[in-house]
Design a protein around this motif. Structure first.
Motif, PDB file in Angstrom:
ATOM      1  N   SER A 174      -7.473   4.346   4.168  1.00 12.92           N
ATOM      2  CA  SER A 174      -6.784   3.299   3.400  1.00 12.92           C
ATOM      3  C   SER A 174      -6.493   2.098   4.285  1.00 12.92           C
ATOM      4  O   SER A 174      -6.320   2.252   5.493  1.00 12.92           O
ATOM      5  CB  SER A 174      -5.437   3.800   2.908  1.00 12.92           C
ATOM      6  OG  SER A 174      -5.625   4.693   1.898  1.00 12.92           O
ATOM      7  N   ALA A 185      -3.841   0.465   4.802  1.00 16.46           N
ATOM      8  CA  ALA A 185      -2.633   0.565   5.616  1.00 16.46           C
ATOM      9  C   ALA A 185      -2.763   1.645   6.687  1.00 16.46           C
ATOM     10  O   ALA A 185      -1.959   1.720   7.603  1.00 16.46           O
ATOM     11  CB  ALA A 185      -1.415   0.844   4.739  1.00 16.46           C
ATOM     12  N   GLN A 186      -3.753   2.500   6.573  1.00 12.93           N
ATOM     13  CA  GLN A 186      -3.948   3.499   7.621  1.00 12.93           C
ATOM     14  C   GLN A 186      -4.822   2.949   8.737  1.00 12.93           C
ATOM     15  O   GLN A 186      -4.778   3.424   9.869  1.00 12.93           O
ATOM     16  CB  GLN A 186      -4.611   4.745   7.036  1.00 12.93           C
ATOM     17  CG  GLN A 186      -3.718   5.468   6.044  1.00 12.93           C
ATOM     18  CD  GLN A 186      -4.384   6.725   5.540  1.00 12.93           C
ATOM     19  OE1 GLN A 186      -5.431   6.675   4.916  1.00 12.93           O
ATOM     20  NE2 GLN A 186      -3.780   7.859   5.823  1.00 12.93           N
ATOM     21  N   ASP A 234       0.867  -1.180   0.000  1.00 19.75           N
ATOM     22  CA  ASP A 234       0.000   0.000   0.000  1.00 19.75           C
ATOM     23  C   ASP A 234       0.898   1.221   0.000  1.00 19.75           C
ATOM     24  O   ASP A 234       1.929   1.248   0.671  1.00 19.75           O
ATOM     25  CB  ASP A 234      -0.850  -0.076   1.275  1.00 19.75           C
ATOM     26  CG  ASP A 234      -1.970   0.963   1.330  1.00 19.75           C
ATOM     27  OD1 ASP A 234      -3.099   0.560   1.648  1.00 19.75           O
ATOM     28  OD2 ASP A 234      -1.712   2.164   1.089  1.00 19.75           O
ATOM     29  N   LYS A 235       0.498   2.242  -0.729  1.00 16.95           N
ATOM     30  CA  LYS A 235       1.346   3.439  -0.788  1.00 16.95           C
ATOM     31  C   LYS A 235       1.470   4.092   0.592  1.00 16.95           C
ATOM     32  O   LYS A 235       2.451   4.759   0.881  1.00 16.95           O
ATOM     33  CB  LYS A 235       0.826   4.421  -1.831  1.00 16.95           C
ATOM     34  CG  LYS A 235      -0.498   5.080  -1.492  1.00 16.95           C
ATOM     35  CD  LYS A 235      -0.870   6.061  -2.589  1.00 16.95           C
ATOM     36  CE  LYS A 235      -2.096   6.917  -2.356  1.00 16.95           C
ATOM     37  NZ  LYS A 235      -3.059   6.672  -1.344  1.00 16.95           N
ATOM     38  N   TRP A 236       0.461   3.847   1.445  1.00 20.04           N
ATOM     39  CA  TRP A 236       0.536   4.432   2.781  1.00 20.04           C
ATOM     40  C   TRP A 236       1.589   3.728   3.640  1.00 20.04           C
ATOM     41  O   TRP A 236       2.217   4.350   4.481  1.00 20.04           O
ATOM     42  CB  TRP A 236      -0.826   4.404   3.467  1.00 20.04           C
ATOM     43  CG  TRP A 236      -1.691   5.508   2.950  1.00 20.04           C
ATOM     44  CD1 TRP A 236      -2.735   5.406   2.064  1.00 20.04           C
ATOM     45  CD2 TRP A 236      -1.550   6.906   3.234  1.00 20.04           C
ATOM     46  NE1 TRP A 236      -3.245   6.656   1.792  1.00 20.04           N
ATOM     47  CE2 TRP A 236      -2.548   7.591   2.491  1.00 20.04           C
ATOM     48  CE3 TRP A 236      -0.680   7.646   4.042  1.00 20.04           C
ATOM     49  CZ2 TRP A 236      -2.697   8.975   2.551  1.00 20.04           C
ATOM     50  CZ3 TRP A 236      -0.836   9.029   4.092  1.00 20.04           C
ATOM     51  CH2 TRP A 236      -1.833   9.682   3.352  1.00 20.04           C
ATOM     52  N   THR A 237       1.770   2.430   3.424  1.00 18.25           N
ATOM     53  CA  THR A 237       2.840   1.739   4.147  1.00 18.25           C
ATOM     54  C   THR A 237       4.176   2.349   3.743  1.00 18.25           C
ATOM     55  O   THR A 237       5.052   2.598   4.574  1.00 18.25           O
ATOM     56  CB  THR A 237       2.834   0.234   3.828  1.00 18.25           C
ATOM     57  OG1 THR A 237       1.523  -0.265   4.043  1.00 18.25           O
ATOM     58  CG2 THR A 237       3.825  -0.532   4.689  1.00 18.25           C
ATOM     59  N   TYR A 250       4.449   5.840   5.452  1.00 12.72           N
ATOM     60  CA  TYR A 250       4.768   5.813   6.884  1.00 12.72           C
ATOM     61  C   TYR A 250       6.187   5.293   7.133  1.00 12.72           C
ATOM     62  O   TYR A 250       6.847   5.709   8.077  1.00 12.72           O
ATOM     63  CB  TYR A 250       3.742   4.976   7.660  1.00 12.72           C
ATOM     64  CG  TYR A 250       2.369   5.632   7.737  1.00 12.72           C
ATOM     65  CD1 TYR A 250       2.216   6.899   8.299  1.00 12.72           C
ATOM     66  CD2 TYR A 250       1.239   5.003   7.230  1.00 12.72           C
ATOM     67  CE1 TYR A 250       0.965   7.515   8.365  1.00 12.72           C
ATOM     68  CE2 TYR A 250      -0.012   5.605   7.294  1.00 12.72           C
ATOM     69  CZ  TYR A 250      -0.145   6.860   7.862  1.00 12.72           C
ATOM     70  OH  TYR A 250      -1.372   7.462   7.928  1.00 12.72           O
TER      71      TYR A 250
END
Ligand code: FAD
Ligand code: SF4
Ligand code: SF4
Lengths: 405, 469
Positions: free
Chosen positions: B25, B27-28, A55-58, A61
């Protein structure tokens, strides 16, 4: 660093107690648990276990982490966060989930060729020496343009012939190419304290640059240093930059004792500098993360700070990160600036004239210097390496009471 | 793929929180799946981080219309599955509400926002010579919102009492957006006829969102002496506990580590030289200097008389900090031994201490599960930690079975289910063991009165408390 994929096992001793949240600069900045050690570990372990798709959020972060390692110190379960993080970052770079900035990629390539790197930065050394303000990170100093620290050390060894313990000194890449005056001061202080200084010619960059950026090549550098330092007959290997010391320590241990030069001097009770009775200087001592959280040192020894002859005290939040994080202030300048804003605010009101911010890592020095250059601190202050405050200058002799072998 | 329902939720949330953060999301959400019980995972549909108290109030005004559960979260250190979205919905993270609004040293109270960290409050109070006594071991990170919502206790609560003894007032926002103040700096009932603030304390996020509190403070004790005594067995340890509880020095804290807890501390960086195989008591007395100084020897003597030949005591702050650090970090130290653990929170009459601890060891040994006991011995508040590996099939079930047997025995000896961690989702199944149907019905009517559809933190405390949209 191994290149195998992380297995979920690797994360398993995190009990999710949350003690690490309170010390994490990016959690404090954002209040977002994903941007905390516990959160990042969760994202990585969920992905490793196949429960969370990439995931781009991983990626986001992961890139947010300063790498300050405060979470390691806070963690009762001794989760090896730094090691896990380094591995993940390397994986993210290798698989193009994260791309370090161009300047960093170029610099990472350059530090593996010290001769070239030194040559490339010759103009910068000359301009610093001439007193030009080149960049918000470049604190003033007068580095030798041509003479290397190795040549200088050899010269002083001949002249003073110290008889005490023998140390090998890691001169570093950026330290040597840009901030060589600190290396020279280190050599003088060691020799004044009757320490014999050896500078292995074949040494290379400690690899911290590669570790911080996640780029390839760290293992080659480690191997080079294992060869350069591994078989030396010395009492210790000393470093004057805590980030380099931490990286070299990981490379050589177990087996070789890598010490921060200030910690090492603490054992010797270093020669004390005399200052005028009405000297109003005040030194605020900041403790680099890679010294206290990486190398797990208690701090900078009080006898070393006393030996500067100045009135000193620990800076407020001395064990908190200043935002430099190796290359973090280049990769994530906005975050780094906000972290520094909080940490440096006290300087505006701090007592003393002049005021010196003393630390023991050149990258932190650059970050602190930017507090003045970017207007976070509006009163004048100097950034100095503590070793510079112990510096006897060119004309010194070894006191007869110095430690003997 | 984001479903249309989810993207409409995201849209609504963004409208409610123009300044704060809205996370949706995968991953959030992953970082918000668990509390201090890391092995359990309940993913929310969204997480919001209001920028300040005003924004939280605005969110609450629109929350009912969202039609999904609302789960409050402080630092997420709960050990009972409290701040997690068991029935999905929105987790509200209070990490930005960190203002200490007033410290009033004349009236001995302070006013804080719900996201203030406990130790941050302590540090802010210290220069004024006052303190806020409740001290759960999670102090470095837990928030006052979480403390009030779970009526947290701690080591020094043996003498000082738990969170509810120090809450003068609670400001709470209901799901209809109405803001209420129960009590205030002057304590008492505020504009209410009855002391409804007591309904709020310990409500585990099932009634309302708390925004701020008025807390009672005490002057810092003039002098503190800390004792550390080790014992060869449970019998002598228990004798010491009984003697301490009855002693006129009225200790502030009486904490116990069993030999497995001692071994864990000794093999960590917090090692403090405890003999192998021993039971350790950590005891503190405090008060006016002359008075406590006069009591030191008698407490040491009492500890020796009970059967210890290893009694140490000190008034040195550094040593005190070291011992307490080891005690307070011990929950986290468990990670060095095992990937997952369940901690029970039963309270028992002290006379049954040795017997119930033996049951813990016997049951755990028989099931081949490791048990470590580290707890608030003065109050009889047990914390048996059962270590297991959640990835090994059947291990969690074994732990749950032991827990259930333990609970049954606890109730037989006149004890109860939870001292301080709250019921959450983890212990709700045990509620019927303690409370009969009439009591359960009465208790359930309280959240039903405040939010009839059980939209606030559903499936907590009562395992049939579903939110029905
Ligand atoms: C290592 C360790 C040691 C611990 N030691 C102790 C101890 O000694 N004593 C003790 O009592 N507990 C202890 N705990 C448990 C836990 O820390 C406490 O319950 C603490 O009070 C939780 O605070 P928190 O901010 O983490 O709240 P969270 O875990 O985030 O939430 C706890 C509950 O409070 C609710 N809540 C949170 N904020 C609000 C709000 N603003 N409005 C309404 N409801 C809200 C949540 O919905 C949830 O039900 C320990 C936990 C750990 C991990
Ligand atoms: S290394 Fe520093 S920034 Fe990264 S997670 Fe740990 S505490 Fe946070
Ligand atoms: S402090 Fe250590 S065990 Fe606790 S949540 Fe952080 S990483 Fe996990």
């Amino acid at each position: 660093m191994s290149t195998e994929a992380m297995t979920p096992d690797y994360f398993s001793n995190c009990t999710h107690c949350g003690f690490c949240l309170a010390v994490c600069p990016t959690y404090k900045l954002t209040g977002d648990e994903n941007n905390s050690p516990r959160g990042r570990l969760r994202l990585w372990s969920e992905e490793a276990a196949g429960r969370l798709p990439q995931d781009k959020w991983t990626d986001f972060y992961t890139a947010e982490c300063v790498g300050c390692l405060a979470c390691e110190t806070a963690c009762p379960a001794t989760v090896p966060y730094g090691e896990i993080f380094e591995h993940i970052r390397h994986e993210h770079v290798a698989s193009h989930r994260f791309k370090p900035k161009l300047a960093l990629r170029l610099a990472a390539a350059a530090v593996t060729r010290p001769m070239l790197f030194n040559l490339a930065l010759l103009p910068a050394r000359l301009l610093r020496k001439a007193g030009f303000k080149l960049h918000r990170f470049l604190f003033p100093g007068r580095p030798a343009a041509l003479k290397s620290t190795a040549a200088y050390a050899e010269e002083l060894m001949q002249r003073h012939r110290p008889t005490g313990p023998r140390v090998a000194f890691l001169t570093g890449c950026l330290m040597e190419a840009m901030f060589r005056e600190i290396n020279f001061a280190t050599v003088r202080v060691l020799i004044e304290n009757n320490v014999q200084v050896i500078i292995p010619e074949s040494q290379g960059c400690c690899g911290a640059f590669q570790e911080h950026t996640g780029l390839d090549g760290v293992e080659a550098l480690r191997e080079q240093n294992r060869r350069a330092f591994g078989s030396l007959d010395v009492d210790a290997i000393v470093c004057n930059s805590s980030g380099c010391g931490y990286a070299l320590g990981k490379t050589l241990q177990p087996g070789k004792q890598v010490r921060d030069v200030l910690g090492y001097l603490g054992d010797l009770s270093p020669v004390r500098r005399q200052r005028g009775r009405d000297d109003g200087t005040r030194v605020y001592v900041d403790l680099p993360c890679h010294l206290v959280h990486g190398q797990k040192a208690a701090g900078i020894p009080a006898n070393v700070l006393d030996a500067t002859g100045y009135r000193w005290e620990l800076a407020p939040k001395a064990k908190d990160c200043c935002g430099s994080g190796g290359v973090y202030n280049i990769q994530k300048p906005e975050n780094a600036h906000t972290i520094l804003a909080d940490k440096s605010a006290f300087l505006n009101e701090a007592k003393g004239a002049p005021v010196i911010l003393g630390t023991s890592n050149h990258v932190c020095m650059m970050q602190w210097h930017s507090a003045g250059a970017t207007g976070l601190v509006t009163r004048p202050f100097e950034v100095r390496h503590i070793i510079q405050l112990l510096d006897p200058g060119e004309n010194f002799s070894i006191p007869s009471t110095s430690p003997q072998p | 793929m984001t479903s249309p329902v989810k993207s409409s939720l995201e849209h609504q949330l963004k409208a409610l929180l123009p300044r704060g953060r809205v996370l949706t999301s995968a991953a959030q959400l992953a970082g918000y799946g668990a509390d201090g019980l890391g092995y359990k995972n309940h993913l929310p549909d969204a997480v919001v981080i209001p920028a300040d108290a005003e924004e939280l109030a605005g969110f609450m005004r629109g929350a009912k219309a969202l039609g999904v559960p609302v789960v409050m979260r402080g630092a997420g250190t709960s050990l009972s599955g409290g701040p997690v979205a068991v029935q999905g919905g929105v987790v509200v993270h209070t990490s930005a509400l960190k203002k200490i609004r007033e410290i009033n040293t004349e009236g001995f109270w302070c006013e804080v926002e719900c996201g203030v960290g406990l130790n941050d409050l302590d540090a802010a109070l210290k220069p004024y010579g006052v303190f806020y006594p409740p001290d759960p071991s999670s102090g470095p990170v837990c928030t006052l919102g979480g403390n009030v919502a779970s009526n947290a206790g701690g080591a020094h609560c043996f003498r000082y009492g738990v969170t509810s003894n120090y809450v003068l007032g609670v400001e709470a926002i209901m799901l209809d957006g109405s803001l209420h103040r129960f009590g205030g700096p002057a304590g008492g009932r505020g504009p209410w006829r009855e002391d409804w603030k007591r309904f709020m304390i310990g409500s585990e996020g099932t009634l309302a969102a708390f925004t701020r509190f008025w807390l009672r403070l005490l002057p810092l004790p003039e002098k503190v002496w800390t004792f550390r005594a080790t014992y060869p067995d449970m019998k002598t340890t228990e004798a010491a506990i009984h003697a301490l509880v009855a002693h006129s020095s009225y200790p502030a804290a009486i904490e116990m580590l069993d030999p497995r807890g001692v071994a864990m501390v000794e093999s960590s960086q917090m090692a403090c030289g405890l003999p192998e195989g021993s039971f350790m008591l950590l005891v503190e007395i405090d008060g006016p200097e002359a008075l406590v100084n006069a009591r030191v020897q008698s407490v040491a003597e009492l500890l020796r008389q009970a059967g210890s030949n290893d009694v140490m005591f000190s008034d040195e702050e550094a040593l005190r900090q070291k011992l307490w650090k080891a005690r307070k970090a011990s929950g986290g130290l468990l990670g060095q031994l095992s990937p997952s653990y369940v901690v029970q929170d039963a309270v028992i009459p002290k006379r049954a201490l040795a017997e119930v601890l033996q049951l813990v060891y016997d049951e755990a040994d028989a099931a081949n599960i490791r048990a470590v006991n580290i707890f608030h011995a003065g109050d009889g508040n047990l914390h048996p930690n059962f270590l297991f590996d959640s990835r090994v099939p059947g291990e969690l079930e074994k732990v749950e079975l032991i827990s259930k047997r333990l609970m049954q025995r606890v109730i037989e000896v006149g004890g109860t289910l939870s001292g301080e961690h709250g019921i959450g989702n983890d212990k709700s199944a045990y509620m019927p063991l303690v409370f009969g149907p009439d009591s359960m019905r009465l208790q359930l009517s309280v959240p039903a009165a405040f939010n009839p559809a059980h939209q606030m933190n559903p499936l907590k405390v009562f395992d049939n408390r579903h939110f029905v949209a």
